[in-house]
Design a protein around this motif. Structure first.
Motif, PDB file in Angstrom:
ATOM      1  N   ASP A   1      39.257  23.520  45.233  1.00  0.00           N
ATOM      2  CA  ASP A   1      38.670  24.057  44.009  1.00  0.00           C
ATOM      3  C   ASP A   1      39.742  24.674  43.121  1.00  0.00           C
ATOM      4  O   ASP A   1      40.677  25.314  43.606  1.00  0.00           O
ATOM      5  CB  ASP A   1      37.622  25.116  44.336  1.00  0.00           C
ATOM      6  N   TYR A   2      39.591  24.487  41.820  1.00  0.00           N
ATOM      7  CA  TYR A   2      40.481  25.101  40.834  1.00  0.00           C
ATOM      8  C   TYR A   2      39.890  26.443  40.433  1.00  0.00           C
ATOM      9  O   TYR A   2      38.709  26.543  40.089  1.00  0.00           O
ATOM     10  CB  TYR A   2      40.625  24.203  39.612  1.00  0.00           C
ATOM     11  N   MET A   3      40.690  27.490  40.502  1.00  0.00           N
ATOM     12  CA  MET A   3      40.229  28.834  40.163  1.00  0.00           C
ATOM     13  C   MET A   3      40.303  29.024  38.654  1.00  0.00           C
ATOM     14  O   MET A   3      41.388  29.175  38.084  1.00  0.00           O
ATOM     15  CB  MET A   3      41.079  29.890  40.874  1.00  0.00           C
ATOM     16  N   GLY A   4      39.163  28.998  38.022  1.00  0.00           N
ATOM     17  CA  GLY A   4      39.101  29.142  36.573  1.00  0.00           C
ATOM     18  C   GLY A   4      38.406  27.944  35.956  1.00  0.00           C
ATOM     19  O   GLY A   4      37.724  27.170  36.640  1.00  0.00           O
ATOM     20  N   THR A   5      38.582  27.774  34.655  1.00  0.00           N
ATOM     21  CA  THR A   5      37.940  26.674  33.939  1.00  0.00           C
ATOM     22  C   THR A   5      38.998  25.826  33.248  1.00  0.00           C
ATOM     23  O   THR A   5      39.778  26.325  32.451  1.00  0.00           O
ATOM     24  CB  THR A   5      36.956  27.204  32.879  1.00  0.00           C
ATOM     25  N   LYS A   6      39.024  24.565  33.586  1.00  0.00           N
ATOM     26  CA  LYS A   6      39.952  23.627  32.974  1.00  0.00           C
ATOM     27  C   LYS A   6      39.169  22.368  32.649  1.00  0.00           C
ATOM     28  O   LYS A   6      39.110  21.420  33.401  1.00  0.00           O
ATOM     29  CB  LYS A   6      41.099  23.304  33.944  1.00  0.00           C
ATOM     30  N   MET A   7      38.527  22.392  31.489  1.00  0.00           N
ATOM     31  CA  MET A   7      37.627  21.306  31.115  1.00  0.00           C
ATOM     32  C   MET A   7      38.366  20.189  30.387  1.00  0.00           C
ATOM     33  O   MET A   7      39.357  20.432  29.700  1.00  0.00           O
ATOM     34  CB  MET A   7      36.491  21.835  30.233  1.00  0.00           C
ATOM     35  N   LYS A   8      37.853  18.995  30.557  1.00  0.00           N
ATOM     36  CA  LYS A   8      38.436  17.827  29.898  1.00  0.00           C
ATOM     37  C   LYS A   8      38.211  17.927  28.396  1.00  0.00           C
ATOM     38  O   LYS A   8      37.105  18.223  27.926  1.00  0.00           O
ATOM     39  CB  LYS A   8      37.781  16.551  30.437  1.00  0.00           C
ATOM     40  N   GLU A   9      39.263  17.697  27.634  1.00  0.00           N
ATOM     41  CA  GLU A   9      39.161  17.749  26.173  1.00  0.00           C
ATOM     42  C   GLU A   9      38.501  16.485  25.652  1.00  0.00           C
ATOM     43  O   GLU A   9      38.790  15.375  26.118  1.00  0.00           O
ATOM     44  CB  GLU A   9      40.539  17.913  25.545  1.00  0.00           C
ATOM     45  N   LYS A  10      37.608  16.633  24.712  1.00  0.00           N
ATOM     46  CA  LYS A  10      36.939  15.493  24.124  1.00  0.00           C
ATOM     47  C   LYS A  10      37.895  14.728  23.217  1.00  0.00           C
ATOM     48  O   LYS A  10      38.773  15.312  22.579  1.00  0.00           O
ATOM     49  CB  LYS A  10      35.717  15.943  23.310  1.00  0.00           C
ATOM     50  N   ASN A  11      37.747  13.440  23.187  1.00  0.00           N
ATOM     51  CA  ASN A  11      38.572  12.609  22.313  1.00  0.00           C
ATOM     52  C   ASN A  11      38.243  12.893  20.853  1.00  0.00           C
ATOM     53  O   ASN A  11      37.096  12.912  20.451  1.00  0.00           O
ATOM     54  CB  ASN A  11      38.341  11.125  22.610  1.00  0.00           C
ATOM     55  N   LYS A  12      39.274  13.163  20.092  1.00  0.00           N
ATOM     56  CA  LYS A  12      39.066  13.493  18.658  1.00  0.00           C
ATOM     57  C   LYS A  12      39.186  12.232  17.810  1.00  0.00           C
ATOM     58  O   LYS A  12      39.923  11.335  18.122  1.00  0.00           O
ATOM     59  CB  LYS A  12      40.097  14.533  18.217  1.00  0.00           C
TER      60      LYS A  12
END
Length: 467
Positions: free
Chosen positions: A456-467
């Protein structure tokens, strides 16, 4: 009543008076831990950013869509091994268990020798002779108040039922494997207990009895904790697993087939160090995860700086596996995206069973090195083919209809059918598809099933949406 009020008033005054020296000026601030947390990517792993994706089979696969209908699922971020666990990596687990058992036997024999008038069994790090070098390490009670308290009150530093009773083994002294260099008969006795009986040996060469390589750990019964409130002691389950791979799977999986070289050499020969380990059951994979977690956290416990403890390594859930296999590509059929198993030049993109059974057409007859072919967009190798992979999810054909859409997972200890994903070197292309579900029984081992771990990754690292 007046006395109770007076006592409460004194405690309250003392509480607020003790805070006067702080720098918070009476404001509510976060409790200080004197430590800063910096996430550290585990060696050999890649970060899989959290996000949502369409999980399940494509519309064209009518039969497959019954147990894997498409739905939107969200997963939190985690680290994942970039390759399947290799023979070399799993062998380090086997060596650690083997050496721990042997050192425990040596320390206990050293203790018995001392009771018979031999040399002291508990040695400080210094000179000693014979088996006494392998005795339990003595802690200086003047420097370690905790050691003195625990031994005086409990007679142990850990599980009183364990052979070592929580005492420390001496890992600074090398083990001797050459029979001509054994220090004494006590050492020879301990070594003899690790090997197969003489009548089961060929010539003068004896082999380790792999059935004795048992790894023991404690597992927490989360299901039991949810269903009924019980003490922690009742929720801790002692798990014992014989961890040596079943090398005979190369013979048992294929009738009337000559696979003796793989049976004899695949796990041990250095030529296969970087190949994925096989012949490992779901239970053995779980034991490896616990070993890897303890190995890392024991290292961190010995450091003065750092977070002190990290999330445990574990098997990925089915949703995590599929999300990682897709590599951020929506509606992809395979990890590389396209609907075909070859490039435009006719080169195969994975190790599987192509062309009506021409195993060698893709460049391999059996498995290939864990880091082979091209990685997907997350940097993961062989998410299709080579070996199928265990997940932490129990197989239920209705789970896609009933399960949560946030980190879905079916964890059922009574269900021995465990989901495997990715297909293998002996499977046709259908099982390589990222949405194809399959299962095997958790106590089974196969020549075409391996595993990789996640953390598990401690924290939040969300995938960025394609712009």
């Amino acid at each position: 009543m007046k006395k109770l009020t007076l006592v409460a008033l004194i405690i309250t005054v003392a509480l607020f008076t003790s805070c006067k020296s702080g720098s918070d000026r009476g404001q509510l601030v976060s409790a200080k831990t004197n430590k800063k947390f910096f996430p550290e990517k585990p060696y050999g792993m890649v970060l899989i950013p959290g996000g949502a994706f369409t999980m399940g089979k494509a519309d064209e696969d009518v039969a497959g869509s019954f147990s894997a209908p498409t739905r939107t699922v969200t997963v939190t971020p985690y680290y994942m091994d970039e390759t399947e666990i290799t023979n070399g990596e799993y062998r380090s687990f086997v060596f650690r268990v083997r050496d721990s058992i042997l050192r425990t036997k040596l320390a206990i024999l050293a203790e018995e020798a001392n009771m018979g008038g031999g040399e002291p069994i508990e040695q400080k790090k210094g000179d000693a002779s014979g088996i006494s070098k392998y005795g339990f390490i003595e802690q200086d009670s003047t420097d370690n108040a905790y050691y003195k308290y625990m031994m005086d009150n409990y007679g142990s530093l850990g599980d009183i039922n364990s052979p070592t009773e929580g005492r420390y083994l001496n890992w600074d002294v090398d083990l001797v494997w050459d029979t001509g260099d054994f220090p004494d008969e006590y050492y020879a006795e301990a070594m003899d207990s690790m090997y197969l009986p003489v009548e089961e040996s060929m010539g003068r060469k004896r082999k380790i009895d792999t059935k004795k390589l048992v790894y023991t750990y404690l597992a927490f019964d989360r299901e039991g904790a949810i269903k009924k409130s019980r003490s922690t002691k009742d929720l801790l389950k002692k798990v014992e697993v014989a961890i040596y791979p079943d090398t005979a799977v190369w013979i048992k999986d294929f009738n009337y087939s000559y696979n003796d070289p793989m049976h004899q050499d695949y796990f041990w020969h250095q030529a296969y160090n970087e190949y994925p380990v096989v012949g490992v059951s779901w239970n053995q994979s779980k034991a490896f995860c616990d070993y890897r977690s303890e190995k890392r956290n024991n290292y961190l416990a010995g450091k003065k700086k750092g977070s002190g403890r990290e999330p445990s390594f574990r098997l990925p859930t089915e949703a995590e596996w599929e999300y990682a296999a897709r590599g951020g590509l929506e509606y992809a059929k395979y990890p590389w995206g396209g609907p075909y198993t070859t490039t435009d030049r006719g080169c195969f993109l994975a190790n599987f069973k192509p062309e009506r059974g021409n195993y060698a057409a893709d460049g391999a007859l059996y498995t290939v090195e864990a880091k082979s072919y091209n990685a997907n967009d997350y940097g993961l190798y062989n998410m299709a083919g080579n070996v199928a992979e265990w997940t932490n999810t129990a197989y239920n054909p209705s789970s896609y209809y009933l399960g949560s859409t946030i980190n879905p997972n079916v964890e059922d200890n009574t269900n021995q059918r465990k989901v495997i994903r990715g297909g293998s070197w002996k499977d046709v292309a259908y099982f390589l598809e990222v949405g194809t579900r399959d299962y095997e029984y958790g106590d089974s081992a196969r020549s075409y099933i391996g595993f990789r771990t996640v953390q598990d990754y401690m924290g939040t690292k969300m995938k960025e949406k394609n712009k």
